[in-house]
Motif scaffolding. Structure first.
Motif, PDB file in Angstrom:
ATOM      1  N   LEU A 316      77.022  -6.411  28.700  1.00  0.00           N
ATOM      2  CA  LEU A 316      75.603  -6.223  28.395  1.00  0.00           C
ATOM      3  C   LEU A 316      75.147  -7.226  27.336  1.00  0.00           C
ATOM      4  CD1 LEU A 316      73.051  -4.374  28.741  1.00  0.00           C
ATOM      5  CD2 LEU A 316      73.942  -3.006  26.848  1.00  0.00           C
ATOM      6  N   ALA A 317      76.012  -7.498  26.356  1.00  0.00           N
ATOM      7  CA  ALA A 317      75.648  -8.407  25.269  1.00  0.00           C
ATOM      8  C   ALA A 317      75.527  -9.845  25.738  1.00  0.00           C
ATOM      9  CB  ALA A 317      76.681  -8.319  24.154  1.00  0.00           C
ATOM     10  N   ALA A 318      76.067 -10.166  26.913  1.00  0.00           N
ATOM     11  CA  ALA A 318      75.910 -11.519  27.436  1.00  0.00           C
ATOM     12  C   ALA A 318      74.461 -11.813  27.798  1.00  0.00           C
ATOM     13  CB  ALA A 318      76.805 -11.711  28.664  1.00  0.00           C
ATOM     14  N   ASP A 319      73.647 -10.758  27.946  1.00  0.00           N
ATOM     15  CA  ASP A 319      72.215 -10.945  28.191  1.00  0.00           C
ATOM     16  C   ASP A 319      71.556 -11.466  26.915  1.00  0.00           C
ATOM     17  OD1 ASP A 319      69.322  -9.826  27.874  1.00  0.00           O
ATOM     18  OD2 ASP A 319      69.685  -9.762  30.031  1.00  0.00           O
ATOM     19  N   PRO A 320      70.840 -12.594  26.952  1.00  0.00           N
ATOM     20  CA  PRO A 320      70.282 -13.196  25.725  1.00  0.00           C
ATOM     21  C   PRO A 320      69.359 -12.263  24.950  1.00  0.00           C
ATOM     22  CG  PRO A 320      70.212 -14.773  27.535  1.00  0.00           C
ATOM     23  CD  PRO A 320      70.626 -13.464  28.139  1.00  0.00           C
ATOM     24  N   ASP A 321      68.555 -11.436  25.647  1.00  0.00           N
ATOM     25  CA  ASP A 321      67.642 -10.536  24.936  1.00  0.00           C
ATOM     26  C   ASP A 321      68.407  -9.453  24.177  1.00  0.00           C
ATOM     27  OD1 ASP A 321      65.385 -11.901  25.727  1.00  0.00           O
ATOM     28  OD2 ASP A 321      65.068 -10.658  27.520  1.00  0.00           O
ATOM     29  N   VAL A 322      69.397  -8.863  24.840  1.00  0.00           N
ATOM     30  CA  VAL A 322      70.211  -7.845  24.172  1.00  0.00           C
ATOM     31  C   VAL A 322      70.958  -8.473  23.008  1.00  0.00           C
ATOM     32  CG1 VAL A 322      72.143  -6.244  24.448  1.00  0.00           C
ATOM     33  CG2 VAL A 322      70.451  -6.493  26.284  1.00  0.00           C
ATOM     34  N   TYR A 323      71.500  -9.648  23.237  1.00  0.00           N
ATOM     35  CA  TYR A 323      72.241 -10.353  22.198  1.00  0.00           C
ATOM     36  C   TYR A 323      71.346 -10.590  20.974  1.00  0.00           C
ATOM     37  CZ  TYR A 323      75.150 -13.908  19.965  1.00  0.00           C
ATOM     38  OH  TYR A 323      75.917 -14.617  19.070  1.00  0.00           O
ATOM     39  N   ARG A 324      70.130 -11.071  21.202  1.00  0.00           N
ATOM     40  CA  ARG A 324      69.221 -11.381  20.094  1.00  0.00           C
ATOM     41  C   ARG A 324      68.882 -10.117  19.296  1.00  0.00           C
ATOM     42  NH1 ARG A 324      64.281 -10.385  19.951  1.00  0.00           N
ATOM     43  NH2 ARG A 324      64.135 -10.183  22.237  1.00  0.00           N
ATOM     44  N   ARG A 325      68.563  -9.017  20.011  1.00  0.00           N
ATOM     45  CA  ARG A 325      68.204  -7.781  19.305  1.00  0.00           C
ATOM     46  C   ARG A 325      69.370  -7.270  18.470  1.00  0.00           C
ATOM     47  NH1 ARG A 325      67.588  -3.522  22.117  1.00  0.00           N
ATOM     48  NH2 ARG A 325      68.032  -4.257  24.233  1.00  0.00           N
ATOM     49  N   ALA A 326      70.578  -7.302  19.022  1.00  0.00           N
ATOM     50  CA  ALA A 326      71.743  -6.823  18.282  1.00  0.00           C
ATOM     51  C   ALA A 326      72.034  -7.722  17.080  1.00  0.00           C
ATOM     52  CB  ALA A 326      72.950  -6.756  19.206  1.00  0.00           C
ATOM     53  N   ALA A 327      71.918  -9.023  17.267  1.00  0.00           N
ATOM     54  CA  ALA A 327      72.185  -9.951  16.166  1.00  0.00           C
ATOM     55  C   ALA A 327      71.179  -9.763  15.038  1.00  0.00           C
ATOM     56  CB  ALA A 327      72.148 -11.388  16.678  1.00  0.00           C
ATOM     57  N   GLU A 328      69.914  -9.575  15.371  1.00  0.00           N
ATOM     58  CA  GLU A 328      68.887  -9.372  14.350  1.00  0.00           C
ATOM     59  C   GLU A 328      69.139  -8.079  13.569  1.00  0.00           C
ATOM     60  OE1 GLU A 328      65.245  -9.460  16.499  1.00  0.00           O
ATOM     61  OE2 GLU A 328      65.154 -11.656  16.615  1.00  0.00           O
ATOM     62  N   ARG A 329      69.560  -7.042  14.282  1.00  0.00           N
ATOM     63  CA  ARG A 329      69.824  -5.773  13.616  1.00  0.00           C
ATOM     64  C   ARG A 329      71.008  -5.911  12.640  1.00  0.00           C
ATOM     65  NH1 ARG A 329      68.566  -0.642  15.744  1.00  0.00           N
ATOM     66  NH2 ARG A 329      66.996  -1.753  16.971  1.00  0.00           N
ATOM     67  N   CYS A 330      72.056  -6.599  13.054  1.00  0.00           N
ATOM     68  CA  CYS A 330      73.222  -6.789  12.174  1.00  0.00           C
ATOM     69  C   CYS A 330      72.877  -7.666  10.972  1.00  0.00           C
ATOM     70  CB  CYS A 330      74.371  -7.407  12.965  1.00  0.00           C
ATOM     71  SG  CYS A 330      75.138  -6.291  14.158  1.00  0.00           S
ATOM     72  N   ALA A 331      72.079  -8.693  11.195  1.00  0.00           N
ATOM     73  CA  ALA A 331      71.693  -9.582  10.090  1.00  0.00           C
ATOM     74  C   ALA A 331      70.851  -8.842   9.060  1.00  0.00           C
ATOM     75  CB  ALA A 331      70.942 -10.790  10.635  1.00  0.00           C
ATOM     76  N   ALA A 332      69.914  -8.006   9.539  1.00  0.00           N
ATOM     77  CA  ALA A 332      69.064  -7.252   8.612  1.00  0.00           C
ATOM     78  C   ALA A 332      69.887  -6.268   7.791  1.00  0.00           C
ATOM     79  CB  ALA A 332      67.979  -6.516   9.398  1.00  0.00           C
ATOM     80  N   ALA A 333      70.862  -5.625   8.429  1.00  0.00           N
ATOM     81  CA  ALA A 333      71.717  -4.682   7.696  1.00  0.00           C
ATOM     82  C   ALA A 333      72.547  -5.405   6.646  1.00  0.00           C
ATOM     83  CB  ALA A 333      72.617  -3.937   8.671  1.00  0.00           C
ATOM     84  N   SER A 334      73.079  -6.566   6.990  1.00  0.00           N
ATOM     85  CA  SER A 334      73.945  -7.306   6.067  1.00  0.00           C
ATOM     86  C   SER A 334      73.186  -7.824   4.857  1.00  0.00           C
ATOM     87  CB  SER A 334      74.613  -8.464   6.800  1.00  0.00           C
ATOM     88  OG  SER A 334      75.436  -7.994   7.850  1.00  0.00           O
ATOM     89  N   ALA A 335      71.885  -8.049   5.024  1.00  0.00           N
ATOM     90  CA  ALA A 335      71.092  -8.600   3.921  1.00  0.00           C
ATOM     91  C   ALA A 335      71.040  -7.668   2.712  1.00  0.00           C
ATOM     92  CB  ALA A 335      69.673  -8.897   4.414  1.00  0.00           C
ATOM     93  N   LYS A 336      71.421  -6.408   2.895  1.00  0.00           N
ATOM     94  CA  LYS A 336      71.405  -5.447   1.786  1.00  0.00           C
ATOM     95  C   LYS A 336      72.685  -5.509   0.948  1.00  0.00           C
ATOM     96  CE  LYS A 336      68.813  -2.272   4.782  1.00  0.00           C
ATOM     97  NZ  LYS A 336      68.847  -0.971   5.473  1.00  0.00           N
ATOM     98  N   PHE A 337      73.625  -6.368   1.340  1.00  0.00           N
ATOM     99  CA  PHE A 337      74.939  -6.353   0.697  1.00  0.00           C
ATOM    100  C   PHE A 337      75.317  -7.712   0.114  1.00  0.00           C
ATOM    101  CE2 PHE A 337      74.765  -3.051   3.876  1.00  0.00           C
ATOM    102  CZ  PHE A 337      75.318  -1.952   3.235  1.00  0.00           C
ATOM    103  N   THR A 338      74.335  -8.452  -0.359  1.00  0.00           N
ATOM    104  CA  THR A 338      74.588  -9.783  -0.897  1.00  0.00           C
ATOM    105  C   THR A 338      75.178  -9.703  -2.306  1.00  0.00           C
ATOM    106  OG1 THR A 338      72.382  -9.920  -1.860  1.00  0.00           O
ATOM    107  CG2 THR A 338      72.638 -10.685   0.427  1.00  0.00           C
ATOM    108  N   LEU A 339      75.698 -10.838  -2.755  1.00  0.00           N
ATOM    109  CA  LEU A 339      76.231 -10.916  -4.111  1.00  0.00           C
ATOM    110  C   LEU A 339      75.129 -10.686  -5.141  1.00  0.00           C
ATOM    111  CD1 LEU A 339      78.668 -11.496  -5.942  1.00  0.00           C
ATOM    112  CD2 LEU A 339      78.089 -13.922  -5.807  1.00  0.00           C
ATOM    113  N   ASP A 340      73.931 -11.167  -4.861  1.00  0.00           N
ATOM    114  CA  ASP A 340      72.812 -10.950  -5.783  1.00  0.00           C
ATOM    115  C   ASP A 340      72.522  -9.457  -5.932  1.00  0.00           C
ATOM    116  OD1 ASP A 340      72.521 -13.626  -6.249  1.00  0.00           O
ATOM    117  OD2 ASP A 340      70.880 -13.919  -4.823  1.00  0.00           O
ATOM    118  N   ARG A 341      72.548  -8.717  -4.804  1.00  0.00           N
ATOM    119  CA  ARG A 341      72.331  -7.270  -4.867  1.00  0.00           C
ATOM    120  C   ARG A 341      73.437  -6.600  -5.686  1.00  0.00           C
ATOM    121  NH1 ARG A 341      69.101  -4.740  -0.796  1.00  0.00           N
ATOM    122  NH2 ARG A 341      67.325  -6.113  -0.367  1.00  0.00           N
ATOM    123  N   ALA A 342      74.674  -7.043  -5.476  1.00  0.00           N
ATOM    124  CA  ALA A 342      75.798  -6.462  -6.217  1.00  0.00           C
ATOM    125  C   ALA A 342      75.645  -6.717  -7.714  1.00  0.00           C
ATOM    126  CB  ALA A 342      77.113  -7.040  -5.710  1.00  0.00           C
TER     127      ALA A 342
END
Length: 711
Positions: A316-342
């Motif tokens: 399913l992730a080989a589909d570009p639209d699904v891939y993009r949505r999943a990647a954006e969701r993971c990137a947004a979640a990771s942005a809360k855990f930066t060294l600056d935040r720590a």
């Protein structure tokens, strides 16, 4: 942690456990300003170092030795065995910041021995650093000593500059796993993925990075090693530095963090998931409450238990639209855990642990402060704050009972102190007024209990510089009953630990009412039941959860016939009512209030009278809504939008907030109001001003809040 502390402004000494055979881990730290690496093997700091690195006892022994050479302000320890050893070192007590990871994470593993060890660690620590909210809640619910000390320190994501994924999947699809190879991490099963995807017509490669193969099962370890070396379409990169592992991962398409089902209950969050998300890669992982909180329940790449379900998700992730949505969701979640935040989070904890010296004080001649009383439980956090202030020297005069104390010690302290704080206006206040010296200041905090006793009338008010009441109503009542001058009576409210209480609510909290403490009968749980019954007639989802000792736990209550009759009548009502029987839950009394409040949407106060009643304020600080009956003085503590004339009006207001979708708006308004006036830091500052230079606080004005109604 080292980078975060350095970014927060600390000078950090990192004690290495083992000899440096590769600089993969330490290289990123060698150029960080303010960081010093101590290498026990290379420096020959101990004569009997074994081949497997420092033992916990050796590590703690070295820390204490280095501490004598250059005293540390705080000592961060990670790992349960090391933390146990550090907790036993009296020289480090109170300076430990213990990072808890390898601790029991379910009730079955939480033996009495484990609880005892964790209790010792908590008592010796200034903070317990927990990776997730779930771990903090579990710890506080199991180890009372952890309450008030447990703070969050989530994983920290540091990605090399300029390293990022391509943003679109390749052909063949490149999968990546990085980390240790172990049975519960499904790493052997992952090696079957290229073949499983090929069967679905999706060409794929699996890239695996790491060289640590768990060998608890020799047979499994052999199979894992063979799979790494011989599986078609699998590229094994071996052990790499963290930076190189991230660069290799960025050249792939999808990260793998699929684990065995028994790992679903883990209270830790995978740093690898966050790192891959920060690179812009989507990740396949198990559906768990923690992952749903992180990525959302509708995240498209949750996998099932078997290899075919993982292959289906990857196809399913080989589909570009699904891939993009999943990647954006993971990137947004990771942005809360930066060294600056720590670093920002650590700076907040450092400010708590090391407050600045109050203006007008000097470390050369600290202000001498005595806190005296028979029961200091309501003053503990304030005393801790005063003790932490540079420029103040604080001593406690803890009386055995109202009238029982060590008179010689009390006289010595009276002769020593610049400022005396009497917690309770009882015999302690009479004693210190009698022994007050010229130039000494005497502050007396009066509670509801003493106002109706004989001691205030015996107190020489001319010897007292300030009488502290927790609410305007009781300040006025004190002046009326005792006749003391108005300028002697100041209002200094109770405190709410808003930072500890600020935790995400659990699903369904808006339908849950809470009461904390229902004894004696003037707390009026019967009125709380009236509110619940009115609500359940409209919606059966409403529940009342009561955190309390039972009335029979208090001998002085249960021995009174009228009290016993009240509770027997009230509990029979719950049992026999179709509306109430399934809608009331009793939870045990305990210090884990912050964890408990995550379930509670509305904290109700239905008492006949209160001097302050902290529970609704704590509920508001936790992100809930206070609901208060109009007991005398309630509207001097809570603005009128939270105060109701009777139980029907309270039920109506609660149901309107929930049914009209205004719960989030109401709880945001309540938290803003309560933290502005009663936040722990603010109340501590008010006490500091009063103790250091006698500055009395201005009375709280609630008029501007009262204009905002609930209707």
């Amino acid at each position: 942690m080292t980078q975060g502390l350095a970014a927060a402004g600390c000078e950090v000494t990192l004690l290495l456990k083992a000899p440096v055979k590769t600089d993969r881990l330490v290289a990123p730290l060698t150029g960080v300003p303010g960081v010093t690496l101590r290498r026990p093997y290379e420096e020959e700091l101990l004569p009997d170092l074994g081949p497997r690195g420092l033992t916990p006892d050796q590590a703690v022994g070295l820390i204490t030795r280095l501490d004598t050479e250059n005293r540390f302000d705080l000592v961060v320890v990670r790992g349960r065995r090391a933390a146990i050893a550090a907790a036993q070192a009296e020289a480090l007590a109170g300076r430990l910041w213990t990072y808890l990871t390898d601790v029991p994470q379910n009730v079955a593993e939480l033996t009495s021995a484990a609880v005892s060890e964790l209790t010792d660690i908590a008592v010796a620590s200034r903070f317990l650093l927990c990776q997730t909210e779930e771990l903090r809640d579990f710890l506080e619910s199991s180890v009372p000593a952890a309450c008030g000390k447990s703070v969050l320190f989530p994983p920290v994501v540091v990605v090399p500059e300029g390293v990022a994924g391509s943003g679109t999947p390749h052909t063949p699809l490149k999968l990546v796993y990085t980390g240790k190879f172990a049975p519960r991490w499904n790493t052997l099963e992952m090696t079957e993925l290229p073949a499983a995807l090929a069967a679905q017509g999706v060409p794929a490669e699996l890239h695996m990075i790491g060289d640590k193969i768990h060998r608890d099962s020799p047979d499994w370890a052999k199979r894992m090693a063979k799979a790494l070396e011989d599986t078609p379409d699998l590229v094994w990169h071996g052990g790499q530095s963290r930076a190189e592992a991230l660069r290799l991962s960025a050249q792939c398409d999808i990260g793998l963090s699929w684990r065995a089902p028994e790992m679903d209950a883990s209270l830790e969050l995978s740093t690898k998931v966050l790192e891959l998300g920060a690179l812009g890669l989507p990740v396949v992982l198990n559906r768990t409450p923690m992952h749903e909180e992180l990525l959302g329940a509708d995240y498209p790449l949750y996998a099932g238990e078997d290899i075919d379900s993982v292959a289906d998700v990857l196809a399913l992730a080989a589909d570009p639209d699904v891939y993009r949505r999943a990647a954006e969701r993971c990137a947004a979640a990771s942005a809360k855990f930066t060294l600056d935040r720590a670093a920002e989070r650590l700076r907040g904890y450092l400010d708590l642990a090391f407050p600045a010296a109050p203006a007008g004080t000097s470390p050369d001649r600290p202000l001498r402060v005595v806190v005296a009383g028979h029961d200091l439980k309501f003053f503990t956090r304030l005393a801790d704050h005063l003790m932490s202030l540079p420029g103040l020297e604080v001593r406690l005069d803890e009386w055995e009972a109202l009238r029982t104390h060590d008179q010689y010690r009390s006289k010595e302290l009276a002769a020593w102190a610049d400022v005396v704080i009497c917690e309770w206006c009882g015999p302690n206040a009479l004693f210190y007024a009698q022994h007050k010296r010229p130039g000494q200041r005497l502050l007396v905090r009066l509670h509801r209990f003493e106002l109706y006793a004989e001691w205030p009338r015996k107190l020489d008010i001319d010897k007292v510089d300030a009488v502290i009441c927790v609410s305007p109503y009781y300040a006025d009542l004190t002046r009326e009953r005792v006749g003391w001058p108005a300028d002697k009576i100041v209002v200094l409210p109770n405190w709410v630990d808003d930072e500890q209480l600020d935790r995400p609510k659990l699903a369904g909290a808006e339908y849950t009412l809470g009461m904390i403490g229902i004894a004696p009968s003037r707390k009026r749980i019967d009125r709380g039941l009236d509110v619940l019954a009115a609500l359940r007639r409209r919606d059966p989802r409403y529940t009342l959860v009561v955190k309390t000792k039972q009335p029979w736990d208090y001998w002085w209550i249960w021995n009174r016939p009228e009290e016993r009759e009240y509770y027997e009548r009230t509990y029979r009502r719950i049992q026999r009512s179709d509306l109430l029987a399934d809608g009331v839950v009793f939870d045990p009394f305990g210090p884990d209030v912050a964890t408990w409040l995550r379930r509670i949407g509305f904290v109700i106060s239905t008492s006949d009278d209160e001097s302050f009643h902290l529970a609704p304020a704590e509920g508001a600080a936790s992100g809930g809504v206070p609901a208060v009956l109009a007991w005398p003085g309630a509207d001097t503590i809570y603005s009128r939008r939270w105060v109701h004339e009777d139980t029907d009006a309270m039920a109506d207001a609660i149901h309107r907030i929930v049914s009209e979708g205004r719960f989030d708006a109401a709880r945001a308004a309540a938290r803003a109001e309560i933290t502005e006036h009663y936040a722990l830091r603010r109340v501590c500052q008010l006490w500091t001003d009063l103790v250091v230079d006698g500055t009395a606080p201005e009375r709280i004005q609630l008029d501007r809040f009262a204009a905002v109604g609930l209707g």
